[in-house]
Write an enzyme that holds these catalytic residues in place. Structure first.
Site, PDB file in Angstrom:
ATOM      1  N   HIS A 119       3.525  -2.371 -68.018  1.00  0.00           N
ATOM      2  CA  HIS A 119       4.931  -2.939 -68.696  1.00  0.00           C
ATOM      3  C   HIS A 119       5.246  -4.177 -67.945  1.00  0.00           C
ATOM      4  CE1 HIS A 119       9.415  -2.858 -69.130  1.00  0.00           C
ATOM      5  NE2 HIS A 119       8.770  -2.940 -70.311  1.00  0.00           N
TER       6      HIS A 119
ATOM      7  N   HIS B  81       6.456  -2.030 -77.505  1.00  0.00           N
ATOM      8  CA  HIS B  81       7.468  -0.978 -77.093  1.00  0.00           C
ATOM      9  C   HIS B  81       7.592   0.118 -77.973  1.00  0.00           C
ATOM     10  CE1 HIS B  81       8.717  -4.528 -74.530  1.00  0.00           C
ATOM     11  NE2 HIS B  81       9.077  -3.583 -73.761  1.00  0.00           N
TER      12      HIS B  81
ATOM     13  N   GLU C  81      15.600  -9.378 -78.615  1.00  0.00           N
ATOM     14  CA  GLU C  81      15.131  -9.216 -77.214  1.00  0.00           C
ATOM     15  C   GLU C  81      15.966  -9.876 -76.323  1.00  0.00           C
ATOM     16  OE1 GLU C  81      11.332 -11.157 -76.079  1.00  0.00           O
ATOM     17  OE2 GLU C  81      11.263 -10.079 -74.109  1.00  0.00           O
TER      18      GLU C  81
ATOM     19  N   HIS D  98      19.215  -6.620 -76.084  1.00  0.00           N
ATOM     20  CA  HIS D  98      18.120  -5.943 -75.462  1.00  0.00           C
ATOM     21  C   HIS D  98      18.245  -6.001 -73.904  1.00  0.00           C
ATOM     22  CE1 HIS D  98      14.361  -5.968 -73.153  1.00  0.00           C
ATOM     23  NE2 HIS D  98      14.123  -4.888 -73.599  1.00  0.00           N
TER      24      HIS D  98
ATOM     25  N   HIS E  14      19.745  -3.447 -70.793  1.00  0.00           N
ATOM     26  CA  HIS E  14      19.028  -3.240 -69.464  1.00  0.00           C
ATOM     27  C   HIS E  14      19.963  -3.303 -68.368  1.00  0.00           C
ATOM     28  CE1 HIS E  14      14.613  -2.343 -70.076  1.00  0.00           C
ATOM     29  NE2 HIS E  14      14.768  -3.061 -70.930  1.00  0.00           N
TER      30      HIS E  14
ATOM     31  N   HIS F  32      15.364   2.041 -75.767  1.00  0.00           N
ATOM     32  CA  HIS F  32      14.122   1.277 -76.519  1.00  0.00           C
ATOM     33  C   HIS F  32      14.213   2.029 -78.023  1.00  0.00           C
ATOM     34  CE1 HIS F  32      12.635  -2.442 -74.888  1.00  0.00           C
ATOM     35  NE2 HIS F  32      12.957  -1.958 -73.788  1.00  0.00           N
TER      36      HIS F  32
END
Ligand code: CUO
Length: 643
Positions: free
Chosen positions: A174, A202, A309, A324, A328, A364
């Site tokens: 990853h 993903h 993203e 995205h 995180h 995800h």
């Protein structure tokens, strides 16, 4: 050893005075040759590629290094930067530059799990392994690798999946994928179909995760949808930062997502995330992005990937945000959103370690559902899209050569010993002598090598792509999965090109040749020894492959169950002369090809990426001569200790 391979190791080796040159936590000294924007993140601070400012600084570093014409200049600047840059930025950005320079081709980076073992092995195990290594020098007790400490207990249902999420090479896969496809682009530009590959790589991780969850008796992963409710699963990685001074924050169960005011000039608000997510839904529902100049642009999977993203190619960052990446970041800060306790971020903030946390997959899955909604708006493939009438697959099965059994594959857990003495961030201890291995022992899944045997009748000579997938046959309750649910669980196992002749063709394809797996895996010591008969630039994998990228081979197969878990093996042949984009006669599934177009013009995940009007996989296959499906069992045979 050739000089460049030696450099690849020396860039990431231990440096005696590294810590002393720029004290831990102190500001880096800005070198006059470096462009503006470099040296902002202080040394000793966590680097997160998901944070905009960190990613921008890393991009400034690698773009600067990529613009240098001569290799010698590149090398000199890397050496100059090392004591000045934040450690995480250095590791990430120098690697990205190495992977993308044309004059470094064929020279492999050392494995991240050896040069930065603190991101892969628990701090307790590292400490004990070092003690053991020192003791070994004084007393002859033999080489006893220290087993990895578990990060949880059976009280946590999610702990059943820890062996998979915490696999060293899975984490590495990853991390490297995000080096090959940085969201800040290379020189400000993203690569061919980068947005689509972001979605697909993903999505495949999710398909694999769900197959493993079914295998251990867990429900498939639930998307993290409702941000106003607590997150019921917690996680503690037991990992420290690069210097081993601060642990990644544990994330206790039942925390709520909260606004982050750590930087008062740059707050991150959950409500902004909701706003941007709703704008993404607008785009998916209308099929149009609204650009900053008020014109519109069609939503495609590639452009949606860029928007979600959100890469430098996003259609409109102001409107679609950075859902995205900020997800995180917020999840990484969840234990101390405003920084009042000066806690470190959790693992969700670091691409090298984020897949360890169960919330990664819930996050995800939530992201993936945007892509699912977009794909549901597309017309199903027509019979013309799917058929290849000149070819009939008459049989297909898998075989383990060592047992000779058909359609029964076998997996096991086994020991994997890692020497962590090459930690580039190790604070050198004068007591340690050089070249003393410090070994930890981890358990990892592996399988008996197997082969696909495929027989086809062809009416003429043709170049065909063979696409192989597997998916679990049954759901959580043992009920056969309808194709509408099963299609998102199909795992790509291989894609390769074959030249048929008229008549009967039989193909034997080795599992080790799979297009999804990483081509080379050499340890630090193996790379050091790689000098015999080597010419400069000679590669152990193809020069246009991203040699560090790819799924770990030992995880190619889902683990299955002790009594045998049934999967559907699906094989499909398509006309490669129509599908190929670059006359490149091979597939690369999760990583693409260096400096070339993605070789397959079909949508990633084809034919399972769109709605299918068939009820079951058997019904689907029956309608097409170029498809074949058969049940296979994967039997997990247990743990085989090396002792
Ligand atoms: Cu790889 Cu979220 O993109 O971790």
């Amino acid at each position: 050893m050739n000089n460049k391979q030696r450099d690849a190791l020396s860039f990431f080796c231990q440096v005696e005075d590294d810590v002393a040159t720029a004290p831990h936590g102190g500001p880096g000294e800005i070198c006059e040759v470096l462009p503006p924007g470099i040296g902002r993140l202080r040394r000793g601070k966590h680097f997160s590629v998901f944070k905009k400012e960190h990613a921008e600084e890393a991009a400034a570093v690698y773009n600067f290094l990529l613009a240098l014409d001569s290799y010698d200049d590149f090398k000199a600047n890397v050496e100059k930067m090392r004591p000045l840059l934040n450690e995480g930025i250095y590791l990430y950005a120098i690697s990205v530059a190495w992977l993308h320079r044309t004059d470094t081709v064929g020279n492999l980076l050392p494995p991240s799990w050896q040069i930065n073992p603190k991101c892969y092995f628990s701090s307790e195990a590292i400490l004990q392994a070092k003690r053991e290594a020192r003791r070994r020098r004084d007393v002859t007790v033999g080489s006893r690798p220290v087993p990895l400490f578990s990060t949880g207990t059976v009280r946590d249902a999610e702990y059943k999946m820890a062996w998979w999420r915490e696999d060293v090479m899975f984490n590495d896969h990853h991390y490297h994928w995000h080096q090959v496809y940085p969201w800040k682009g290379i020189d400000g530009k993203t690569k061919d179909r980068q947005g689509e590959l972001f979605y697909y790589m993903h999505q495949q991780m999710l398909a694999r995760y769900d197959a493993e969850r079914l295998g251990v008796g867990l429900m498939r992963v639930e998307p993290y949808v409702d941000w106003s409710r607590p997150i019921k699963e917690g996680y503690n990685a037991h990992l420290t930062d690069y210097y081993g001074t601060q642990q990644f924050s544990a994330r206790p169960a039942n925390l709520y997502l909260a606004d982050s005011w750590q930087d008062p000039n740059n707050p991150i608000l959950v409500s902004q995330q909701v706003y941007h997510y709703n704008r993404l839904l607008d785009a998916v529902n209308t099929g149009q992005f609204l650009k900053s100049d008020r014109t519109t642009e069609e939503v495609t999977i590639d452009r949606l990937g860029a928007a979600v993203e959100a890469s430098v190619s996003s259609p409109n960052i102001a409107l679609y945000g950075s859902v995205h990446n900020i997800g995180h970041d917020l999840l990484a800060r969840i234990t101390d959103p405003d920084g009042r306790y000066k806690s470190a971020d959790g693992v969700m903030g670091d691409a090298a370690v984020s897949v360890r946390d169960p919330i990664f997959f819930r996050w995800h899955k939530f992201i993936d559902n945007l892509f699912v909604l977009h794909k549901l708006n597309l017309e199903p493939y027509t019979e013309k899209d799917l058929a290849l009438d000149d070819l009939t697959i008459t049989s297909g099965y898998v075989k383990v050569p060592s047992s000779g059994e058909r359609n029964v594959l076998t997996t096991r857990m086994e020991d994997f010993i890692v020497d962590i003495s090459h930690d580039m961030f190790l604070d050198p201890d004068p007591q340690d002598s050089a070249n003393t291995p410090v070994n930890v022992k981890v358990k990892q899944i592996n399988h008996d090598h197997f082969e696909y045997i495929i027989t086809m009748e062809s009416t003429k000579a043709m170049k065909v792509a063979i696409r192989i997938f597997i998916a679990p046959s049954f759901d959580e309750h043992g009920t056969q999965l309808p194709l509408s649910s099963q299609r998102s669980l199909f795992i790509e196992m291989d894609k390769f090109v074959h030249n048929t002749h008229a008549g009967t063709n039989t193909i034997t394809r080795s599992s080790s040749a799979s297009s999804v797996i990483k081509p080379t895996e050499l340890t630090y010591d193996q790379l050091q020894k790689r000098n015999t008969g080597e010419e400069e630039g000679v590669c152990t994998c193809l020069a246009d492959r991203y040699c560090e990228c790819g799924w770990p081979e030992h995880m190619l197969l889902p683990r299955g169950t002790p009594s045998g878990m049934q999967f559907d093996l699906f094989v499909m042949a398509t006309d490669w002369s129509a599908d190929s984009t670059d006359n490149l006669d091979r597939g690369t599934s999760y990583c693409g090809v260096k400096n070339k177009k993605y070789p397959d013009s079909r949508s990633m995940g084809f034919p399972f990426d769109r709605k299918l009007k068939y009820n079951t996989i058997d019904e689907f296959v029956q309608g097409f001569s170029n498809m074949y499906s058969t049940p296979v069992k994967i039997t997990y045979t247990g743990y085989k200790t090396s002792e």
